[in-house]
Motif scaffolding. Structure first.
Motif, PDB file in Angstrom:
ATOM      1  N   PHE A  53       0.841  -1.192   0.000  1.00 61.99           N
ATOM      2  CA  PHE A  53       0.000   0.000   0.000  1.00 61.99           C
ATOM      3  C   PHE A  53       0.875   1.240   0.000  1.00 61.99           C
ATOM      4  O   PHE A  53       1.923   1.287   0.638  1.00 61.99           O
ATOM      5  N   THR A  54       0.411   2.252  -0.709  1.00 60.77           N
ATOM      6  CA  THR A  54       1.086   3.547  -0.700  1.00 60.77           C
ATOM      7  C   THR A  54       0.543   4.401   0.443  1.00 60.77           C
ATOM      8  O   THR A  54      -0.453   4.057   1.097  1.00 60.77           O
ATOM      9  N   TRP A  55       1.200   5.525   0.701  1.00 60.82           N
ATOM     10  CA  TRP A  55       0.747   6.393   1.783  1.00 60.82           C
ATOM     11  C   TRP A  55      -0.630   6.984   1.481  1.00 60.82           C
ATOM     12  O   TRP A  55      -1.410   7.266   2.389  1.00 60.82           O
ATOM     13  N   ARG A  56      -0.958   7.123   0.181  1.00 61.36           N
ATOM     14  CA  ARG A  56      -2.283   7.621  -0.169  1.00 61.36           C
ATOM     15  C   ARG A  56      -3.374   6.614   0.188  1.00 61.36           C
ATOM     16  O   ARG A  56      -4.448   6.976   0.700  1.00 61.36           O
ATOM     17  N   GLN A  57      -3.106   5.332  -0.102  1.00 60.17           N
ATOM     18  CA  GLN A  57      -4.079   4.301   0.261  1.00 60.17           C
ATOM     19  C   GLN A  57      -4.213   4.190   1.778  1.00 60.17           C
ATOM     20  O   GLN A  57      -5.308   3.974   2.295  1.00 60.17           O
ATOM     21  N   LEU A  58      -3.082   4.347   2.471  1.00 58.73           N
ATOM     22  CA  LEU A  58      -3.132   4.313   3.943  1.00 58.73           C
ATOM     23  C   LEU A  58      -3.942   5.481   4.486  1.00 58.73           C
ATOM     24  O   LEU A  58      -4.733   5.323   5.429  1.00 58.73           O
ATOM     25  N   LEU A  59      -3.762   6.671   3.892  1.00 52.71           N
ATOM     26  CA  LEU A  59      -4.522   7.842   4.323  1.00 52.71           C
ATOM     27  C   LEU A  59      -6.018   7.653   4.049  1.00 52.71           C
ATOM     28  O   LEU A  59      -6.868   8.038   4.873  1.00 52.71           O
ATOM     29  N   GLU A  60      -6.341   7.053   2.910  1.00 57.46           N
ATOM     30  CA  GLU A  60      -7.743   6.779   2.597  1.00 57.46           C
ATOM     31  C   GLU A  60      -8.347   5.783   3.575  1.00 57.46           C
ATOM     32  O   GLU A  60      -9.521   5.879   3.933  1.00 57.46           O
ATOM     33  N   GLU A  61      -7.529   4.830   4.007  1.00 51.19           N
ATOM     34  CA  GLU A  61      -8.006   3.802   4.937  1.00 51.19           C
ATOM     35  C   GLU A  61      -8.235   4.365   6.336  1.00 51.19           C
ATOM     36  O   GLU A  61      -9.216   4.017   7.003  1.00 51.19           O
ATOM     37  N   VAL A  62      -7.347   5.259   6.770  1.00 50.51           N
ATOM     38  CA  VAL A  62      -7.365   5.691   8.181  1.00 50.51           C
ATOM     39  C   VAL A  62      -7.840   7.142   8.333  1.00 50.51           C
ATOM     40  O   VAL A  62      -8.310   7.531   9.405  1.00 50.51           O
ATOM     41  N   GLY A  63      -7.776   7.927   7.263  1.00 46.08           N
ATOM     42  CA  GLY A  63      -8.018   9.369   7.378  1.00 46.08           C
ATOM     43  C   GLY A  63      -9.371   9.723   7.931  1.00 46.08           C
ATOM     44  O   GLY A  63      -9.485  10.447   8.950  1.00 46.08           O
ATOM     45  N   MET A  64     -10.448   9.265   7.311  1.00 42.99           N
ATOM     46  CA  MET A  64     -11.795   9.631   7.746  1.00 42.99           C
ATOM     47  C   MET A  64     -12.131   9.078   9.126  1.00 42.99           C
ATOM     48  O   MET A  64     -12.685   9.816   9.965  1.00 42.99           O
ATOM     49  N   PRO A  65     -11.826   7.807   9.458  1.00 41.85           N
ATOM     50  CA  PRO A  65     -12.083   7.365  10.840  1.00 41.85           C
ATOM     51  C   PRO A  65     -11.305   8.187  11.874  1.00 41.85           C
ATOM     52  O   PRO A  65     -11.835   8.490  12.957  1.00 41.85           O
ATOM     53  N   LEU A  66     -10.056   8.559  11.551  1.00 43.53           N
ATOM     54  CA  LEU A  66      -9.261   9.358  12.482  1.00 43.53           C
ATOM     55  C   LEU A  66      -9.852  10.751  12.665  1.00 43.53           C
ATOM     56  O   LEU A  66      -9.943  11.272  13.804  1.00 43.53           O
ATOM     57  N   ALA A  67     -10.285  11.383  11.568  1.00 43.44           N
ATOM     58  CA  ALA A  67     -10.873  12.721  11.666  1.00 43.44           C
ATOM     59  C   ALA A  67     -12.171  12.692  12.454  1.00 43.44           C
ATOM     60  O   ALA A  67     -12.432  13.570  13.301  1.00 43.44           O
ATOM     61  N   ALA A  68     -13.013  11.691  12.214  1.00 39.07           N
ATOM     62  CA  ALA A  68     -14.285  11.603  12.935  1.00 39.07           C
ATOM     63  C   ALA A  68     -14.050  11.348  14.417  1.00 39.07           C
ATOM     64  O   ALA A  68     -14.723  11.937  15.284  1.00 39.07           O
ATOM     65  N   SER A  69     -13.098  10.493  14.730  1.00 35.79           N
ATOM     66  CA  SER A  69     -12.787  10.202  16.140  1.00 35.79           C
ATOM     67  C   SER A  69     -12.209  11.441  16.836  1.00 35.79           C
ATOM     68  O   SER A  69     -12.528  11.727  18.010  1.00 35.79           O
ATOM     69  N   ALA A  70     -11.358  12.190  16.133  1.00 34.92           N
ATOM     70  CA  ALA A  70     -10.796  13.418  16.706  1.00 34.92           C
ATOM     71  C   ALA A  70     -11.880  14.448  16.978  1.00 34.92           C
ATOM     72  O   ALA A  70     -11.847  15.168  18.004  1.00 34.92           O
ATOM     73  N   PHE A  71     -12.878  14.532  16.070  1.00 35.65           N
ATOM     74  CA  PHE A  71     -13.981  15.477  16.282  1.00 35.65           C
ATOM     75  C   PHE A  71     -14.773  15.112  17.532  1.00 35.65           C
ATOM     76  O   PHE A  71     -15.140  15.979  18.337  1.00 35.65           O
ATOM     77  N   VAL A  72     -15.037  13.835  17.700  1.00 36.03           N
ATOM     78  CA  VAL A  72     -15.762  13.389  18.895  1.00 36.03           C
ATOM     79  C   VAL A  72     -14.924  13.663  20.149  1.00 36.03           C
ATOM     80  O   VAL A  72     -15.436  14.074  21.206  1.00 36.03           O
TER      81      VAL A  72
END
Length: 356
Positions: A205-224
């Protein structure tokens, strides 16, 4: 008397009447005529038989007469094929109806054999299908476990939603339900990625695929996490952050994976039910068809043997006539060839004595 016997009798005679003797009897033969150059010309005509002729020629009824015909034709310039053709033509007329009868019944037997072969092929196919069906085993599946996994995944997802809703209730009292749903869906957005670096061991996996995998769950968790700091301690908010983040990562993946497994397991379960039903219904159906085909084969064989019994008489008669024809042809040809071999060695007077 054969031609060879006549030749021996001719040369063993002590005296031969002179052709110039006035008292010598005049030698005649109704079957031959002697020309000036001592050439024997057969008077007997070669008859071509028509289908309407039922009268048997005398030289076919009497073997001695046929030998005489062979001698006459052998001492003349006539070819043997003419007389042989006449013999074959006569027997062709005699065997025409028999050949039609034999051909008709042979075709019927061939048709019956074809039907029997087709039905036996069908029986073999049904027996093979029954054997394959009987040897098929039920395929193992994990349908109960999959259903339980789906239920647990749904419970975790619902619990995650209510946890998010309670965490933002203080800051968004009016529209907290809709906002909690949006945060939940944003965190679960990574579900739609077909690959996951948590499960694909050998994939790169590239860093872009890793960001796609983890980015949105991380942002939503940080907002909470930020929203919960107003009414909870830092430790509790951080614990909530970790819990929600990993629920986003794994609960959704677990739900979709179980849904995929459910499709496969339900298909296997349906196939097992169909297999069990087929082993009962289709086996009985095929056995009934095999029994019916065997009865039909027995009936066809009975009909076939009836035709075979009827066919024996014309076949034997046809064989007898063909053997009779070949015997007469060989008899004529043997006398013809013998007479032809002596023709050049004999004088016209000697030929006339032989033909008496």
């Amino acid at each position: 008397m054969s031609f060879f016997d006549r030749v021996k009798k001719l040369f063993s005679s002590t005296s031969v009447p002179s052709s110039t003797d006035e008292n010598a009897p005049i030698l005649t033969n109704e079957n031959v005529a002697i020309t000036n150059d001592s050439t024997v010309v057969p008077v007997t005509e070669v008859t071509q038989f028509s289908p309407e002729m039922d009268i048997v020629p005398f030289w076919l009824e009497n073997e001695d007469a046929l030998r005489d015909e062979g001698v006459i034709f052998g001492l003349s310039e006539t070819r043997a094929e003419e007389k042989v053709g006449a013999i074959r033509n006569y027997f062709a007329h005699q065997t025409a109806e028999l050949e039609k009868t034999v051909e008709y019944h042979s075709e019927k037997i061939g048709e019956l054999n074809l039907f029997i072969e087709q039905k036996e092929t069908r029986i073999n196919e049904l027996v093979e299908k029954s054997r394959i069906l009987e040897n098929r085993e039920r395929t193992d599946h994990q349908l109960p476990r999959t259903l339980i996994g789906i239920i647990l995944s749904l419970v975790m997802c619902v619990g995650n939603y209510y946890l998010i809703d309670e965490s933002i209730l203080t800051n968004f009292p009016a529209n907290h339900t809709v906002i909690a749903l949006g945060i939940f869906l944003a965190g679960m957005f990574n579900l739609f990625n077909p690959k996951s670096f948590f499960h694909e061991k050998e994939a790169v996996f590239t860093w872009r695929q890793l960001l796609e995998e983890v980015g949105m769950p991380l942002a939503a968790s940080a907002f909470v996490f930020v929203q919960s700091l107003d009414n909870q301690s830092l430790i509790r908010s951080f614990a909530l952050f970790l819990f929600v983040f990993f629920l986003f990562l794994f609960a959704g993946k677990l739900l979709l994976s179980n849904l995929t497994v459910l499709k496969n397991d339900s298909g296997i379960w349906t196939d097992n039910l169909r297999l069990q039903k087929d082993k009962i219904s289709k086996s009985q159906e095929w056995e009934a068809e095999v029994s019916k085909l065997k009865l039909e084969i027995d009936e066809l064989r009975i009909e076939k043997w009836k035709i075979v019994d009827v066919l024996k008489s014309p076949e034997s008669e046809l064989k007898r006539l063909n053997e009779r024809r070949e015997m007469l042809v060989k008899l004529f040809e043997s006398e013809f060839n013998l007479a032809r071999s002596y023709r050049e060695k004999l004088t016209g007077k000697q030929i006339q004595d032989i033909l008496k």
